[in-house]
Design an enzyme around this catalytic site. Structure first.
Site, PDB file in Angstrom:
ATOM      1  N   ALA A  13      -4.734  -6.221  -9.071  1.00  0.00           N
ATOM      2  CA  ALA A  13      -5.983  -6.267  -9.833  1.00  0.00           C
ATOM      3  C   ALA A  13      -6.199  -7.635 -10.474  1.00  0.00           C
ATOM      4  O   ALA A  13      -7.290  -8.213 -10.391  1.00  0.00           O
ATOM      5  CB  ALA A  13      -5.981  -5.173 -10.902  1.00  0.00           C
ATOM      6  N   PRO A  43       3.984  -4.027  -4.691  1.00  0.00           N
ATOM      7  CA  PRO A  43       5.034  -3.035  -4.980  1.00  0.00           C
ATOM      8  C   PRO A  43       5.157  -2.003  -3.861  1.00  0.00           C
ATOM      9  O   PRO A  43       6.230  -1.428  -3.650  1.00  0.00           O
ATOM     10  CB  PRO A  43       4.548  -2.378  -6.285  1.00  0.00           C
ATOM     11  CG  PRO A  43       3.629  -3.381  -6.911  1.00  0.00           C
ATOM     12  CD  PRO A  43       2.988  -4.106  -5.768  1.00  0.00           C
ATOM     13  N   CYS A  44       4.061  -1.792  -3.126  1.00  0.00           N
ATOM     14  CA  CYS A  44       4.048  -0.820  -2.030  1.00  0.00           C
ATOM     15  C   CYS A  44       5.147  -1.112  -1.004  1.00  0.00           C
ATOM     16  O   CYS A  44       5.572  -0.214  -0.273  1.00  0.00           O
ATOM     17  CB  CYS A  44       2.699  -0.856  -1.301  1.00  0.00           C
ATOM     18  SG  CYS A  44       1.291  -0.962  -2.394  1.00  0.00           S
ATOM     19  N   VAL A  82       2.401 -11.497 -22.312  1.00  0.00           N
ATOM     20  CA  VAL A  82       1.425 -11.358 -23.401  1.00  0.00           C
ATOM     21  C   VAL A  82       1.949 -10.274 -24.338  1.00  0.00           C
ATOM     22  O   VAL A  82       2.244  -9.151 -23.906  1.00  0.00           O
ATOM     23  CB  VAL A  82       0.029 -10.990 -22.843  1.00  0.00           C
ATOM     24  CG1 VAL A  82      -0.958 -10.765 -23.977  1.00  0.00           C
ATOM     25  CG2 VAL A  82      -0.471 -12.088 -21.906  1.00  0.00           C
ATOM     26  N   ALA A 300      -3.212   0.883  -4.535  1.00  0.00           N
ATOM     27  CA  ALA A 300      -3.533  -0.528  -4.361  1.00  0.00           C
ATOM     28  C   ALA A 300      -4.990  -0.815  -3.964  1.00  0.00           C
ATOM     29  O   ALA A 300      -5.593  -1.743  -4.526  1.00  0.00           O
ATOM     30  CB  ALA A 300      -2.575  -1.149  -3.356  1.00  0.00           C
ATOM     31  N   ASN A 304      -7.323  -3.376  -6.224  1.00  0.00           N
ATOM     32  CA  ASN A 304      -7.905  -4.642  -5.753  1.00  0.00           C
ATOM     33  C   ASN A 304      -9.408  -4.678  -5.999  1.00  0.00           C
ATOM     34  O   ASN A 304      -9.957  -5.688  -6.445  1.00  0.00           O
ATOM     35  CB  ASN A 304      -7.644  -4.815  -4.260  1.00  0.00           C
ATOM     36  CG  ASN A 304      -6.273  -5.407  -3.986  1.00  0.00           C
ATOM     37  OD1 ASN A 304      -6.024  -6.563  -4.301  1.00  0.00           O
ATOM     38  ND2 ASN A 304      -5.379  -4.614  -3.436  1.00  0.00           N
ATOM     39  N   TRP A 435     -13.742  15.554  22.665  1.00  0.00           N
ATOM     40  CA  TRP A 435     -14.043  16.129  21.352  1.00  0.00           C
ATOM     41  C   TRP A 435     -13.036  15.509  20.373  1.00  0.00           C
ATOM     42  O   TRP A 435     -11.872  15.894  20.365  1.00  0.00           O
ATOM     43  CB  TRP A 435     -13.927  17.650  21.353  1.00  0.00           C
ATOM     44  CG  TRP A 435     -15.049  18.294  22.096  1.00  0.00           C
ATOM     45  CD1 TRP A 435     -15.014  18.839  23.337  1.00  0.00           C
ATOM     46  CD2 TRP A 435     -16.403  18.437  21.629  1.00  0.00           C
ATOM     47  NE1 TRP A 435     -16.257  19.305  23.696  1.00  0.00           N
ATOM     48  CE2 TRP A 435     -17.136  19.085  22.662  1.00  0.00           C
ATOM     49  CE3 TRP A 435     -17.071  18.082  20.460  1.00  0.00           C
ATOM     50  CZ2 TRP A 435     -18.493  19.384  22.548  1.00  0.00           C
ATOM     51  CZ3 TRP A 435     -18.418  18.390  20.346  1.00  0.00           C
ATOM     52  CH2 TRP A 435     -19.116  19.029  21.390  1.00  0.00           C
ATOM     53  N   ARG A 443     -15.987  21.508  13.819  1.00  0.00           N
ATOM     54  CA  ARG A 443     -16.529  22.599  14.637  1.00  0.00           C
ATOM     55  C   ARG A 443     -15.862  23.930  14.282  1.00  0.00           C
ATOM     56  O   ARG A 443     -16.538  24.940  14.103  1.00  0.00           O
ATOM     57  CB  ARG A 443     -16.318  22.290  16.124  1.00  0.00           C
ATOM     58  CG  ARG A 443     -16.914  23.379  16.998  1.00  0.00           C
ATOM     59  CD  ARG A 443     -17.013  22.968  18.429  1.00  0.00           C
ATOM     60  NE  ARG A 443     -15.703  22.797  19.017  1.00  0.00           N
ATOM     61  CZ  ARG A 443     -15.506  22.438  20.279  1.00  0.00           C
ATOM     62  NH1 ARG A 443     -16.520  22.166  21.063  1.00  0.00           N
ATOM     63  NH2 ARG A 443     -14.296  22.304  20.747  1.00  0.00           N
TER      64      ARG A 443
HETATM   65  P1  FAD Z   1       0.698  -4.081 -10.776  1.00  0.00           P
HETATM   66  O1  FAD Z   1       0.742  -4.343  -9.331  1.00  0.00           O
HETATM   67  O2  FAD Z   1       1.664  -3.172 -11.399  1.00  0.00           O
HETATM   68  O3  FAD Z   1       0.614  -5.452 -11.550  1.00  0.00           O
HETATM   69  C1  FAD Z   1       0.633  -5.513 -12.939  1.00  0.00           C
HETATM   70  C2  FAD Z   1       1.201  -6.859 -13.345  1.00  0.00           C
HETATM   71  O4  FAD Z   1       1.060  -7.008 -14.747  1.00  0.00           O
HETATM   72  C3  FAD Z   1       2.682  -7.016 -13.047  1.00  0.00           C
HETATM   73  O5  FAD Z   1       2.905  -8.157 -12.267  1.00  0.00           O
HETATM   74  C4  FAD Z   1       3.335  -7.134 -14.422  1.00  0.00           C
HETATM   75  O6  FAD Z   1       4.438  -8.019 -14.439  1.00  0.00           O
HETATM   76  C5  FAD Z   1       2.179  -7.685 -15.245  1.00  0.00           C
HETATM   77  N1  FAD Z   1       2.261  -7.411 -16.681  1.00  0.00           N
HETATM   78  C6  FAD Z   1       2.380  -6.194 -17.276  1.00  0.00           C
HETATM   79  N2  FAD Z   1       2.393  -6.325 -18.608  1.00  0.00           N
HETATM   80  C7  FAD Z   1       2.262  -7.656 -18.867  1.00  0.00           C
HETATM   81  C8  FAD Z   1       2.205  -8.422 -20.052  1.00  0.00           C
HETATM   82  N3  FAD Z   1       2.281  -7.849 -21.257  1.00  0.00           N
HETATM   83  N4  FAD Z   1       2.092  -9.760 -19.947  1.00  0.00           N
HETATM   84  C9  FAD Z   1       2.005 -10.353 -18.729  1.00  0.00           C
HETATM   85  N5  FAD Z   1       2.066  -9.677 -17.584  1.00  0.00           N
HETATM   86  C10 FAD Z   1       2.174  -8.340 -17.643  1.00  0.00           C
HETATM   87  N6  FAD Z   1      -0.346   2.030  -3.473  1.00  0.00           N
HETATM   88  C11 FAD Z   1      -0.945   2.257  -2.283  1.00  0.00           C
HETATM   89  O7  FAD Z   1      -2.180   2.267  -2.215  1.00  0.00           O
HETATM   90  N7  FAD Z   1      -0.204   2.474  -1.156  1.00  0.00           N
HETATM   91  C12 FAD Z   1       1.143   2.473  -1.173  1.00  0.00           C
HETATM   92  O8  FAD Z   1       1.791   2.649  -0.133  1.00  0.00           O
HETATM   93  C13 FAD Z   1       1.804   2.255  -2.414  1.00  0.00           C
HETATM   94  N8  FAD Z   1       3.158   2.264  -2.498  1.00  0.00           N
HETATM   95  C14 FAD Z   1       3.761   2.013  -3.699  1.00  0.00           C
HETATM   96  C15 FAD Z   1       5.155   1.996  -3.753  1.00  0.00           C
HETATM   97  C16 FAD Z   1       5.793   1.726  -4.952  1.00  0.00           C
HETATM   98  C17 FAD Z   1       7.277   1.737  -5.010  1.00  0.00           C
HETATM   99  C18 FAD Z   1       5.036   1.448  -6.123  1.00  0.00           C
HETATM  100  C19 FAD Z   1       5.708   1.128  -7.430  1.00  0.00           C
HETATM  101  C20 FAD Z   1       3.645   1.456  -6.074  1.00  0.00           C
HETATM  102  C21 FAD Z   1       3.002   1.743  -4.865  1.00  0.00           C
HETATM  103  N9  FAD Z   1       1.606   1.772  -4.772  1.00  0.00           N
HETATM  104  C22 FAD Z   1       1.006   2.025  -3.563  1.00  0.00           C
HETATM  105  C23 FAD Z   1       0.762   1.512  -5.952  1.00  0.00           C
HETATM  106  C24 FAD Z   1       0.309   0.060  -5.993  1.00  0.00           C
HETATM  107  O9  FAD Z   1       1.415  -0.777  -5.919  1.00  0.00           O
HETATM  108  C25 FAD Z   1      -0.470  -0.164  -7.282  1.00  0.00           C
HETATM  109  O10 FAD Z   1      -1.600   0.672  -7.290  1.00  0.00           O
HETATM  110  C26 FAD Z   1      -0.928  -1.605  -7.444  1.00  0.00           C
HETATM  111  O11 FAD Z   1       0.168  -2.473  -7.434  1.00  0.00           O
HETATM  112  C27 FAD Z   1      -1.680  -1.742  -8.769  1.00  0.00           C
HETATM  113  O12 FAD Z   1      -2.014  -3.065  -9.012  1.00  0.00           O
HETATM  114  P2  FAD Z   1      -2.197  -3.579 -10.496  1.00  0.00           P
HETATM  115  O13 FAD Z   1      -2.529  -5.020 -10.392  1.00  0.00           O
HETATM  116  O14 FAD Z   1      -3.077  -2.689 -11.245  1.00  0.00           O
HETATM  117  O15 FAD Z   1      -0.762  -3.402 -11.169  1.00  0.00           O
END
Ligand code: FAD
Length: 450
Positions: A13, A43-44, A82, A300, A304, A435, A443
C-alpha cells in the site's frame, strides 16, 4: 519544493501510494518511512521461501530502497520507525538509529499493514512459537523450522495451509489444528473444503479439526507441547496461522477513528476521520460490494489499489474512489489450486439472502483433447433475484485462477445466473470444453432454464 507527503509503511500500500503520488505530482516532496530494511515487498512469498521454492528472502522485495528512491524520486527511509503521529502540529516522530527525528507533513498516508494474531493462552510467549509477517524476518523463521522434526501449525486458513505444504516440502512431520469443522472456515463451504482435507491427508499432514488449542507448555522457555481441548501433542516448533489484525497502534494513539471492524475507518477516497490523513492496505477497513457492509480483508491486490487511491487523492484531492471488494482469493495446497470469490452459501444465508447452489465437476479441455483435468465448481446465487453471490473452485491446474477471475469480474458487476450463462467466453479444444465450466455451473444452477 511542493507539499510534503509522508507515508508510514513501505509495503504494497505505501509503495503504491508513493508511486501514484509521484506520477500525478512531479513537484511533491514524498518521504516514505519503513521500520524494516525492505520496501515494496511481498509477504505472500514467505511460505515459498520457507519451503525452498524461492531461494533468497531478498527476492521478495520488488525494488531496493535505492532503486525506488532513484526511479520515483521518493525520499525512502528504511529502518525508520514512526513512533508517534501528532495531528495538531502535523508532525511524525521517527526513530532512526539512536535518534528520534520530527518531520512535518501536509498530507499523511498510514500504511502500516497487519500483525499476526497471537492466542491469548498460557505459554503463547514461549520460544519456538513462530509467526509470519514480513519478508526480512523469513530467514529466522526458516532457520527455526529447519531444526525441527515435528511442527504444529495452528489455524487452517491460507497461511496455515501454505505453511503446512512448505513444511512437508522440508521433510517435517506436520500436525495442523483447526478449531472449526473444516479448513478455510471463513472463506469456503464445508463441502468444498473437504477436497482440501483429502489433499492434506494425501501428503501426510495430520489434520485435527474441531480441536481448539488452549495452551502450550515448554522446557527451558522453548515450546515442547501443544495443548488442545482433546489432548497434548509433542512438537519441536509451532507456526501460528490464526489470522491477522490491522496494525492500528499509531493511529489509535493519535486519536484517529477506527471502524466497526477495528481497522482504520476510511471513506471511498481513503480519507480517515482526520483532515489530510489517509489510510490504505491491511491497516484500513473496506466494504463488501455484495452486502454493502463494512469488512476487513488483508489481501495484496486491494492493498495495492487502496494505496494507489490514497496516493492519488493525497496530491489531487478527491480524484479516485476505491469501490470495495468481493473477497476474491486463491491459494495452492500441494497439487490443488483453491479459489473463491463473493459469498459462500453459509455467508449468503447469514447475510439474509435465500441462497441456492450448484456444485459440478467439469473438465478443462474438450473431452477428446489430452491433458485436461477435472475441477470442482460451486456456484451460489440468490434465488429470488437470480444474482450470483459467490463461486468456489478447486482443481489441480492453474486454470482455476482464470476461472475464478472470470467469476469475480462478473459477480463484481452484479451478474445474474443468466448473465453468467450468456457470458461470451472463449473456446478451443485444448483450452476449454465448448460449454465452459463456469457456464455449465450457471446452467445447472438455473434449474432447467437453460
Ligand atoms: P504490509 O505489506 O504489511 O506493509 C506494511 C509496512 O509497514 C511494513 O513494511 C512494516 O515494516 C511497515 N510499518 C509498520 N509499522 C510501521 C511504523 N510504525 N513505522 C514505519 N514502518 C512501519 N495476500 C494475497 O493477496 N495473496 C497471498 O497469497 C498472500 N499471502 C500472504 C502470505 C503471508 C505469509 C502473509 C503474512 C500475507 C499474505 N498476504 C497475501 C497478505 C498480503 O501480504 C498483504 O495484504 C499485503 O502485504 C498488505 O500490504 P500493506 O502495505 O497494507 O501492509
Amino acid at each position: 519544493m511542493g507539499r510534503r507527503i509522508v507515508i508510514i509503511g513501505a509495503g504494497a500500500a505505501g509503495a503504491s501510494a508513493a508511486a501514484r503520488a509521484r506520477r500525478l505530482d512531479p513537484e511533491a516532496e514524498i518521504v516514505m518511512f519503513d521500520k524494516g530494511p525492505f520496501i515494496s515487498h511481498a509477504p505472500c512469498g514467505i511460505p515459498y521461501y520457507v519451503g525452498g521454492v524461492v531461494k533468497e528472502a531478498a527476492d521478495l522485495a520488488i525494488y531496493s530502497p535505492e532503486e525506488f528512491a532513484r526511479e520515483r524520486r521518493v525520499d525512502v527511509r528504511i529502518n525508520a520507525e514512526v513512533t508517534e503521529i501528532d495531528l495538531r502540529s502535523r508532525t511524525v516522530k521517527v526513530r532512526e538509529g539512536n535518534t528520534t527525528n520530527t518531520y512535518q507533513w501536509d498530507k499523511l498516508i498510514i500504511a502500516t499493514g497487519a500483525k499476526p494474531i497471537t492466542l491469548p493462552v498460557e505459554g503463547s510467549d514461549l520460544k519456538g512459537i513462530l509467526t509470519l509477517r514480513l519478508p526480512h524476518e523469513a530467514p529466522v523463521l526458516r532457520a527455526e523450522v529447519e531444526r525441527a522434526r515435528v511442527v504444529a501449525v495452528v489455524g487452517g486458513g491460507y497461511i496455515g495451509l501454505e505453511m503446512a505444504e512448505a513444511l512437508v516440502n522440508l521433510g517435517k512431520k506436520v500436525i495442523l489444528f483447526e478449531m472449526m469443522p473444516h479448513v478455510l472456515p471463513t472463506t469456503f463451504d464445508e463441502d468444498m473444503a473437504k477436497l482440501v482435507h483429502d489433499e492434506l491427508a494425501k501428503h501426510g499432514v495430520e489434520l485435527h479439526l474441531n480441536e481448539k488449542v488452549v495452551g502450550f507448555s515448554g522446557v527451558n522457555g522453548e515450546v515442547r507441547k501443544v495443548i488442545t481441548e482433546k489432548g497434548e501433542y509433542e512438537v519441536d516448533k509451532v507456526v501460528m496461522g490464526v489470522g491477522v489484525r490491522p496494525d492500528t497502534d499509531l493511529a489509535v494513539k493519535a486519536g484517529i477513528k477506527l471502524g466497526e471492524t477495528r481497522a482504520i475507518w476510511v471513506n471511498e477516497y481513503m480519507e480517515t476521520s482526520e483532515p489530510d490523513v489517509y489510510a490504505a492496505g491491511d491497516v484500513a477497513e473496506t466494504w463488501n460490494l455484495i452486502t454493502g457492509k463494512r469488512m476487513y480483508i488483508a489481501l495484496a491486490p486491494p492493498a495495492n489499489k487502496m494505496g494507489q487511491v490514497a496516493g492519488a487523492n493525497a496530491v489531487k484531492g478527491r480524484f479516485l474512489k476505491f469501490p470495495g471488494v468481493i473477497g476474491t482469493a486463491i491459494t495452492k495446497v500441494f497439487d490443488l489450486y483453491v479459489a473463491r470469490t463473493g459469498l459462500t452459501e453459509r455467508q449468503a444465508r447469514e447475510e439474509g439472502f435465500k441462497p441456492v447452489s450448484a456444485t459440478i465437476r467439469a473438465r478443462t479441455t474438450a473431452h477428446y483433447y489430452p491433458g485436461g483435468v477435472q475441477v470442482s465448481i460451486k456456484m451460489v446465487a440468490d434465488e429470488p433475484s437470480g444474482r450470483v453471490l459467490g463461486v468456489q473452485i478447486i482443481g489441480p491446474d492453474k486454470i482455476v485462477a482464470g476461472y475464478i477471475d472470470t467469476a469475480a469480474a462478473l459477480i463484481g458487476r452484479g451478474a445474474t445466473i443468466d448473465d453468467v450463462f450468456f457470458a461470451d467466453l472463449s473456446y478451443s479444444p485444448p483450452t476449454a470444453p465448448v460449454w465452459h465450466p463456469i457456464i455449465t455451473a450457471a446452467r445447472v444452477l438455473s434449474k432447467g432454464r437453460f
